[in-house]
Design a protein around this motif. Structure first.
Motif, PDB file in Angstrom:
ATOM      1  N   SER A  31     -54.011 -12.925   8.721  1.00  0.00           N
ATOM      2  CA  SER A  31     -53.702 -13.848   7.632  1.00  0.00           C
ATOM      3  C   SER A  31     -52.422 -14.637   7.825  1.00  0.00           C
ATOM      4  N   ALA A  32     -52.367 -15.772   7.138  1.00  0.00           N
ATOM      5  CA  ALA A  32     -51.182 -16.634   7.231  1.00  0.00           C
ATOM      6  C   ALA A  32     -50.012 -15.951   6.543  1.00  0.00           C
ATOM      7  N   GLY A  33     -48.828 -16.366   6.866  1.00  0.00           N
ATOM      8  CA  GLY A  33     -47.644 -15.759   6.275  1.00  0.00           C
ATOM      9  C   GLY A  33     -47.549 -16.089   4.800  1.00  0.00           C
ATOM     10  N   PRO A  34     -46.648 -15.433   4.079  1.00  0.00           N
ATOM     11  CA  PRO A  34     -46.473 -15.682   2.652  1.00  0.00           C
ATOM     12  C   PRO A  34     -46.164 -17.142   2.376  1.00  0.00           C
ATOM     13  N   LEU A 132     -45.987  -4.947   2.302  1.00  0.00           N
ATOM     14  CA  LEU A 132     -45.284  -6.233   2.311  1.00  0.00           C
ATOM     15  C   LEU A 132     -45.385  -6.952   3.648  1.00  0.00           C
ATOM     16  N   PRO A 133     -45.254  -8.283   3.624  1.00  0.00           N
ATOM     17  CA  PRO A 133     -45.287  -9.044   4.869  1.00  0.00           C
ATOM     18  C   PRO A 133     -44.087  -8.559   5.692  1.00  0.00           C
ATOM     19  N   SER A 134     -44.261  -8.429   6.986  1.00  0.00           N
ATOM     20  CA  SER A 134     -43.139  -7.995   7.817  1.00  0.00           C
ATOM     21  C   SER A 134     -43.249  -8.575   9.215  1.00  0.00           C
ATOM     22  N   ILE A 135     -42.096  -8.759   9.849  1.00  0.00           N
ATOM     23  CA  ILE A 135     -42.066  -9.274  11.214  1.00  0.00           C
ATOM     24  C   ILE A 135     -41.038  -8.459  11.995  1.00  0.00           C
ATOM     25  N   GLY A 136     -41.157  -8.505  13.303  1.00  0.00           N
ATOM     26  CA  GLY A 136     -40.218  -7.775  14.137  1.00  0.00           C
ATOM     27  C   GLY A 136     -39.386  -8.768  14.938  1.00  0.00           C
ATOM     28  N   VAL A 137     -38.089  -8.540  14.989  1.00  0.00           N
ATOM     29  CA  VAL A 137     -37.197  -9.378  15.779  1.00  0.00           C
ATOM     30  C   VAL A 137     -36.387  -8.426  16.653  1.00  0.00           C
ATOM     31  N   GLY A 138     -36.800  -8.314  17.916  1.00  0.00           N
ATOM     32  CA  GLY A 138     -36.124  -7.402  18.816  1.00  0.00           C
ATOM     33  C   GLY A 138     -35.113  -8.086  19.720  1.00  0.00           C
ATOM     34  N   LYS A 139     -34.147  -7.310  20.174  1.00  0.00           N
ATOM     35  CA  LYS A 139     -33.106  -7.861  21.039  1.00  0.00           C
ATOM     36  C   LYS A 139     -33.530  -7.851  22.503  1.00  0.00           C
ATOM     37  N   THR A 140     -34.427  -6.971  22.852  1.00  0.00           N
ATOM     38  CA  THR A 140     -34.906  -6.894  24.238  1.00  0.00           C
ATOM     39  C   THR A 140     -36.415  -6.690  24.241  1.00  0.00           C
ATOM     40  N   ARG A 141     -37.018  -6.942  25.367  1.00  0.00           N
ATOM     41  CA  ARG A 141     -38.465  -6.834  25.517  1.00  0.00           C
ATOM     42  C   ARG A 141     -38.929  -5.379  25.640  1.00  0.00           C
ATOM     43  N   ARG A 186     -49.299  -9.070   7.584  1.00  0.00           N
ATOM     44  CA  ARG A 186     -49.436 -10.199   6.650  1.00  0.00           C
ATOM     45  C   ARG A 186     -48.497 -11.379   6.931  1.00  0.00           C
ATOM     46  N   ALA A 187     -48.281 -11.685   8.186  1.00  0.00           N
ATOM     47  CA  ALA A 187     -47.425 -12.827   8.535  1.00  0.00           C
ATOM     48  C   ALA A 187     -47.911 -13.380   9.869  1.00  0.00           C
ATOM     49  N   ASP A 188     -47.850 -14.706  10.015  1.00  0.00           N
ATOM     50  CA  ASP A 188     -48.274 -15.298  11.286  1.00  0.00           C
ATOM     51  C   ASP A 188     -47.044 -15.583  12.145  1.00  0.00           C
ATOM     52  N   LEU A 189     -47.285 -15.766  13.426  1.00  0.00           N
ATOM     53  CA  LEU A 189     -46.197 -15.972  14.379  1.00  0.00           C
ATOM     54  C   LEU A 189     -45.360 -17.223  14.116  1.00  0.00           C
ATOM     55  N   ASP A 190     -46.001 -18.281  13.668  1.00  0.00           N
ATOM     56  CA  ASP A 190     -45.240 -19.513  13.388  1.00  0.00           C
ATOM     57  C   ASP A 190     -44.262 -19.281  12.235  1.00  0.00           C
ATOM     58  N   THR A 191     -44.768 -18.621  11.202  1.00  0.00           N
ATOM     59  CA  THR A 191     -43.913 -18.334  10.049  1.00  0.00           C
ATOM     60  C   THR A 191     -42.790 -17.387  10.464  1.00  0.00           C
ATOM     61  N   ALA A 192     -43.140 -16.411  11.289  1.00  0.00           N
ATOM     62  CA  ALA A 192     -42.140 -15.438  11.741  1.00  0.00           C
ATOM     63  C   ALA A 192     -41.005 -16.131  12.485  1.00  0.00           C
ATOM     64  N   CYS A 193     -41.360 -17.049  13.360  1.00  0.00           N
ATOM     65  CA  CYS A 193     -40.331 -17.764  14.124  1.00  0.00           C
ATOM     66  C   CYS A 193     -39.535 -18.715  13.242  1.00  0.00           C
TER      67      CYS A 193
END
Length: 223
Positions: A31-34, A132-141, A186-193
């Motif tokens: 699904s698309a982001g919020p 809840l919608p959630s995304i991950g933002v990591g410092k390393t791969r 519940r979030a898409d990659l474009d919204t996450a970025c």
DNA sequence: GCGACAG
DNA sequence: ATCTTGTCGC
């Protein structure tokens, strides 16, 4: 806010892997982001000897001002194992989230979501637990291959693993190494970025995780 | 057998 | 994650 119960919590890798397999189907990666994100919650954990402190900091997505912040102390209940990282920090993080009086519109996790060997990183797990919608933002791969993105802030390149795009290497500051963004729930990659860029007006890491990092460390020292 | 490996 | 001194730069 309300968060689903964790029990039973795994004690060894085998049990943790079984839980990931059981919960993975519950993650909403399509699904698309919020539509509207008014508040975002940053989460992080600090360690010391045999203790850990989790912090949740909710910011106004528009002004980036603090709306509310909570903390929770805990004991390591699981060792650090790449791929099973969530089982080490989730109990404390859930404790901090439950102490929140407001329910954020988006969770920003310090780690990965889909960009995980089993496609169920911390961001996915926490998203499923809270709904809840959630995304991950990591410092390393953690997994995947990628080309170095352009040097300008906003430049990005896909991170692929097993023939699948699992996230993006996103440059949040010009000429500064990129962060790794992936979808959690519940979030898409474009919204996450887009959200990640909105939260990084000055530094490499999101203002949410920076604030949570400081608060978790201070809480650990205070006792 | 030798690397890689979120925080 | 955490252990740690100095150092370069705004």
């Amino acid at each position: 806010m309300k968060v689903a119960d964790l029990h039973p919590w795994p004690k060894v890798a085998e049990e943790a892997l079984a839980i990931q397999d059981r919960l993975r189907p519950l993650a909403d990666l399509a699904s698309a982001g919020p539509r509207t994100v008014r508040t975002v919650a940053g989460l992080d954990v600090a360690y010391a000897d045999d203790r850990l402190a989790a912090a949740a900091v909710v910011l106004d997505a528009e002004t980036l001002e603090v709306v509310e912040e909570t903390t929770a102390l805990d004991r390591p209940g699981f060792p650090y194992v790449p791929g099973l990282f969530a089982f080490r920090e989730l109990p404390a993080l859930v404790g901090a989230l439950r102490a929140l009086s407001v329910t954020p519109d988006l969770l920003i996790c310090d780690g990965h979501g889909l960009a995980h060997p089993k496609r169920f990183g911390l961001a996915c797990h926490l998203g499923v637990l809270t709904g809840l919608p959630s995304i991950g933002v990591g410092k390393t791969r953690l997994v995947g291959d990628y080309d170095e993105p352009g040097t300008e802030r906003g430049a990005w390149s896909p991170v692929s693993d097993g023939g699948q795009v699992v996230g993006r290497a996103l440059r949040t500051q010009t000429r500064v190494r990129p962060v790794f963004v992936s979808v959690g729930h519940r979030a898409d990659l474009d919204t996450a970025c887009a959200m990640t860029l909105r939260l990084t007006p000055r530094y490499r890491l999101p203002e949410t995780t920076r604030r949570a990092d400081h608060l978790s460390r201070a809480t650990l020292k205070a006792r």
